[in-house]
Design an enzyme around this catalytic site. Structure first.
Site: not given
Ligand code: G3I
Length: 350
Positions: A267, A160, A237, A269, A201
């Protein structure tokens, strides 16, 4: 005399017939799963993996192992997860996914090496010169790619980097290093694992639009500079309200193929929120979106993989991100196959 000869012949026939293996060979039924059907088309069929679900939900683990032959760590291989401090790398959770994948004959999409999100505080709050940030990026890429060398041979190297209107994302990497950060990232990933297939990607660039035009120009320039990029990941997405047209996705895949690049849907959905039609109708439209995008991948021989961003509505990132319930995936929260699953099976069988 003649009767005796006939009797002997009949007896001999009966003896031979009974001893012969049955005329109908034992039919070995190969289970009809997404991965076995996808293999007949020589494409990988996969999903992002939620590690908490994998480690605590047996139905999740068994469905994952049964249906998919490529996995992408949803979060545990990102910068913040594996490189929490400047001189500290933590691979345990990602190693667990790699072990599961190897145990179930799955490939792994490394995700991701350089992105403007999922950065640890020491990067986000840091103040670096161009040379310092280049050194940090090089150390990260070499350490992570080398750690998974021979286990992870597909990488989302840069994720991105382009905005919706086709400009470069104003990330720390772009601001401090400059536009050549992508070239450096791919060159170092290739040096760390020359066998790996290296992808750029992105989302919202599956069909033909300003963003996909900008990505086309970006990767064309990288190829002209001899940067070792192998392919483009089309995240997909989307939603039942604004899915890309199948022909536009095919056209985009084909123009990348003309450059010599492979593509993967990485990815997928399909959101159903924001639509007032009955749920059954929404799931039917959703099923068509999944099969249309799979059909696009099957129509272009350089499309190697069809990967979704999760497979059960029980674990999807979308409600947390949109603050609205949704059901974007192919199994429901109880792991029952939805119409989308059936439509993918039918598309693969055709
Ligand atoms: O693991 C921590 C946890 O310890 C904490 O309590 C909680 C609350 O702050 O956060 C948790 O981490 C979160 C993580 O997901 C695991 O659940 C992060 O805050 C949260 O930002 C993260 O979101 C992910 C996001 O990417 C950012 O990395 C999503 O699950 C994930 O589905 C999403 O995936 C992205 C791809 O990597 C790239 N393309 C877009 C896609 C959707 O946004």
């Amino acid at each position: 005399m003649k009767r005796k000869i006939l009797a002997v012949i009949l007896l001999l026939y009966l003896l031979v017939a009974c001893a012969a293996p049955s005329a109908t060979k034992a039919v070995v039924r190969v289970p009809t799963t997404l991965r076995t059907l996808a293999q007949t088309h020589h494409i990988l069929l996969g999903t992002a993996v939620n590690m908490d679900a994998l480690q605590h939900d047996a139905a999740y683990a068994s469905t994952l192992a049964h249906e998919f032959d490529v996995v992408t760590p949803e979060n545990v291989m990102k910068f913040d997860a594996v490189h929490p401090e400047k001189d500290i790398f933590t691979f345990a959770k990602a190693d667990a996914l790699v072990a599961f994948a190897k145990a179930h004959d799955m490939q792994i999409r490394g995700h991701n090496l350089v992105w403007y999100q999922a950065l640890p505080k020491w990067i986000e709050n840091g103040s670096f010169t161009r040379d310092q940030l280049l050194a940090i990026m090089k150390d990260h890429i070499f350490t992570v790619v080398a750690h998974y060398r021979n286990q992870v041979n597909i990488w989302d190297v840069v994720n991105e980097a382009v905005t919706e209107d086709g400009k470069m994302q104003n990330s720390i990497w772009y601001r401090v290093i400059g536009p050549d950060y992508l070239d450096w990232a791919f060159r170092w990933a290739h040096e760390a694992n020359p066998q790996a297939h290296l992808f750029y990607n992105d989302y919202g660039a599956e069909g033909t639009n300003a963003k996909s035009d900008a990505i086309y120009a970006l990767v064309k320039g990288m190829l002209q500079r001899g940067v070792p990029i192998y392919g483009v990941g089309l995240q997909m997405h989307t939603s039942i309200l604004n899915a890309p047209a199948e022909q536009a996705v095919i056209a985009n895949m084909q123009r990348l193929a003309v450059l010599g690049l492979k593509v993967q849907i990485t990815e997928m959905d399909v959101q159903i929120q924001g639509d007032t039609r009955p749920m059954a109708q929404r799931f039917s439209v959703q099923a068509h979106v999944y099969s249309d995008m799979l059909a696009a991948c099957l129509a272009v021989k350089t499309c190697e993989a069809f990967v979704m961003w999760g497979f059960t509505d029980r674990y999807t990132w979308i409600p947390g991100a949109t603050k609205h319930s949704d059901a974007p995936l192919i199994f429901d929260t109880a792991y029952h196959a939805k119409p989308a699953y059936i439509s993918i099976i039918h598309e693969l069988k055709n």
